[in-house]
Design an enzyme around this catalytic site. Structure first.
Site, PDB file in Angstrom:
ATOM      1  CE1 TYR A 159      -3.041   3.107   0.656  1.00 49.37           C
ATOM      2  CE2 TYR A 159      -1.391   3.638   2.328  1.00 49.37           C
ATOM      3  CZ  TYR A 159      -2.453   4.014   1.524  1.00 49.37           C
ATOM      4  OH  TYR A 159      -2.905   5.297   1.569  1.00 49.37           O
ATOM      5  CG  ASP A 217      -2.444   5.796   5.578  1.00 44.57           C
ATOM      6  OD1 ASP A 217      -2.820   5.068   6.511  1.00 44.57           O
ATOM      7  OD2 ASP A 217      -3.192   6.185   4.658  1.00 44.57           O
ATOM      8  CG  HIS A 219      -4.003   1.743   4.223  1.00 48.44           C
ATOM      9  ND1 HIS A 219      -4.703   0.809   3.492  1.00 48.44           N
ATOM     10  CD2 HIS A 219      -4.420   2.943   3.769  1.00 48.44           C
ATOM     11  CE1 HIS A 219      -5.498   1.418   2.629  1.00 48.44           C
ATOM     12  NE2 HIS A 219      -5.340   2.728   2.783  1.00 48.44           N
ATOM     13  CD  GLU A 243      -4.236   8.428   6.788  1.00 49.57           C
ATOM     14  OE1 GLU A 243      -3.303   9.099   6.296  1.00 49.57           O
ATOM     15  OE2 GLU A 243      -5.209   8.049   6.127  1.00 49.57           O
ATOM     16  CD  GLU A 269      -8.187   6.256   4.561  1.00 47.69           C
ATOM     17  OE1 GLU A 269      -7.436   7.228   4.470  1.00 47.69           O
ATOM     18  OE2 GLU A 269      -7.954   5.172   4.009  1.00 47.69           O
ATOM     19  NE  ARG A 290      -6.303  10.960   6.729  1.00 45.88           N
ATOM     20  CZ  ARG A 290      -6.281  11.345   5.456  1.00 45.88           C
ATOM     21  NH1 ARG A 290      -6.615  12.572   5.111  1.00 45.88           N
ATOM     22  NH2 ARG A 290      -5.935  10.500   4.520  1.00 45.88           N
TER      23      ARG A 290
HETATM   24  C1  GCO Z   1      -5.346   7.957   2.070  1.00 48.25           C
HETATM   25  C2  GCO Z   1      -6.085   6.669   1.929  1.00 48.25           C
HETATM   26  C3  GCO Z   1      -6.285   6.193   0.538  1.00 48.25           C
HETATM   27  C4  GCO Z   1      -7.195   4.960   0.535  1.00 48.25           C
HETATM   28  C5  GCO Z   1      -8.128   5.018  -0.613  1.00 48.25           C
HETATM   29  C6  GCO Z   1      -9.048   3.829  -0.699  1.00 48.25           C
HETATM   30  O1  GCO Z   1      -4.835   8.179   3.140  1.00 48.25           O
HETATM   31  O2  GCO Z   1      -5.355   8.714   1.116  1.00 48.25           O
HETATM   32  O3  GCO Z   1      -5.578   5.697   2.795  1.00 48.25           O
HETATM   33  O4  GCO Z   1      -5.037   5.937  -0.017  1.00 48.25           O
HETATM   34  O5  GCO Z   1      -6.465   3.794   0.471  1.00 48.25           O
HETATM   35  O6  GCO Z   1      -8.872   6.183  -0.507  1.00 48.25           O
HETATM   36  O7  GCO Z   1      -9.980   4.017  -1.689  1.00 48.25           O
HETATM   37 MG    MG Z   2      -5.252   6.786   4.593  1.00 49.47          MG
END
Ligand code: GCO
Ligand code: MG
Length: 409
Positions: A159, A217, A219, A243, A269, A290
């Protein structure tokens, strides 16, 4: 001012976007973003089947009433599909209201609280030299705040790391719509990641100095104690935020992380409503909210979340990857400019095809964004260009541990 028409527009310039276009009986047109990456058609069909018929004939000025009508009226509340659909309506109605007032939207949200909105970009590299190049490219574009992600030794594509080199020296797009019938699969090893990340930040700080604002991030991949360990090990490198260090469902996980580290925490998010933030905000377990305007139920809903957060000195960090359409980005920028507790705005930059379909009026200068001063959101949609980019099936990757167990992506 009655709603005469509502159209659900699905197009795929670089990646899939779901846009709602509302037209009033006096000819005003508003745009809303309802894009849910990898699950786009669920929102399109929710809008077509269950929202559009309810909008026709309603007073376009009654934004709050329409929001409550769609939220409470459905009985089945929350969830990413419902809230993205409600967001699309809410954003489009704010666009219309501001056009009716002949003002840029931020003026209706209280007016500008600042001259511009500080943005962070995404630097990445499979290894340190490639990462350094990417950071330098972002600095050359004007960014003063940069998210740092790298490959992890022993793992393949992970990622946040661009799979292809920088396009024309301008942008990394590490998550192009993966136009595959099935999701691609990645491999993950949290222990290898935890060993590697502090060495990356040590290298970045010694190369770029103490002043560059750095973000990272996680994730959603760590357990609470792993996240606590990472937060603590990154303290010497003074991150702006760490994040999504743990999965979003469990607010208590961040209490544990908080007990061990002063690295600032950001999350949200994947949240949909203020209720996801209740414990996190009142117990001051996070520093940044976020959510995207698109995924939190629109401008009306995210403004309320931010007003709640303000009482606890928690700031905004509105989600702005390329899967938020330029309409959702414009909504974010108007809100960013107006609210007092603005923190930072993610700005990953869309590709050329996206920018041809969505004609935008915002500007990016010296690391700061401004939504521009056209009436409304300042974005229009070109149907002709969009017709060249029909929807294509696309998925986010699925993540597996080395032994094949499905893990958070
Ligand atoms: C970020 C997010 C994105 C997500 C994506 C999934 O911090 O911008 O983690 O990279 O992975 O929006 O659709
Ligand atoms: Mg993110």
């Amino acid at each position: 001012m009655k709603i005469e028409k509502a159209e659900v527009l699905v197009s795929s310039p670089d990646r899939n976007f779901v846009t709602l276009r509302i037209t009033t009986d006096d000819g005003l047109v508003g745009l809303g973003d309802g894009t849910l990456n990898g699950r786009e058609l669920s929102v399109a069909s929710y809008l077509e089947a269950h929202v559009v018929p309810l909008l026709i004939g309603r007073d376009a000025h009654r934004i709050e009433d329409t929001w409550q009508y769609l939220y409470r009226g459905a009985y089945w509340r929350r969830g990413p599909v419902t809230m993205a659909a409600i967001a699309a309506v809410d954003i489009a109605l704010w666009d219309i209201k501001a056009k009716a007032a002949n003002l840029p939207l931020y003026q209706l949200l209280g007016g500008a609280s600042r001259d511009g909105v500080r943005a962070y970009g995404h630097a990445s590299g499979v290894d340190i030299p490639e990462l350094f190049d990417s950071i330098r490219e972002h600095q050359a574009l004007g960014y003063q705040a940069i998210r740092v992600q790298t490959g992890v030794p022993g793992l393949g594509s992970v990622y946040g790391v661009a799979s292809s080199p920088t396009v024309g020296g301008a942008r990394y797009d590490y998550e192009p719509a993966r136009r595959t019938a099935l999701p691609v699969e990645e491999k993950w090893d949290t222990a290898a990641y935890l060993r590697h990340v502090p060495t990356v930040f040590e290298a970045v700080r010694s190369e770029f100095g103490p002043e560059l604002t750095l973000l990272h991030d996680g994730h959603h991949r760590m357990t609470p104690i792993q996240a606590a360990k990472l937060g603590k090990s990154l303290e010497p490198y003074d991150l702006f935020w760490l994040e999504d260090c743990t999965p979003g469902e469990n607010a208590e996980a961040l209490r544990l992380v908080r007990q061990h580290t002063v690295t600032p925490l950001a999350i949200g998010e994947v949240f949909n409503t203020v209720w996801d933030y209740q414990t996190l905000i009142t117990d001051q377990l996070i520093d940044y909210v976020r959510s995207a305007v698109t995924h939190a139920g629109g401008i009306s809903a995210l403004k309320k979340i931010m007003d709640f957060a303000a009482q606890f000195q928690i700031k905004s960090g509105i989600h702005g990857p390329t899967d938020i359409s330029p309409v959702g980005m414009a909504a974010a920028l108007h809100l960013d400019l107006a609210i007092h507790n603005f923190g930072i705005q993610e700005y990953m930059r869309h590709g050329d095809a996206t920018n041809e379909v969505f004609i935008q009026s915002f500007r990016f200068e010296d690391g700061y964004l401004h939504p521009g001063d056209l009436p409304g959101l300042g974005v229009s949609y070109d149907d002709q260009v969009a017709s060249k980019f029909p929807y294509q099936s696309a998925y986010l990757p699925v993540n597996r541990l080395q032994d094949g167990t499905v893990h958070d992506w």
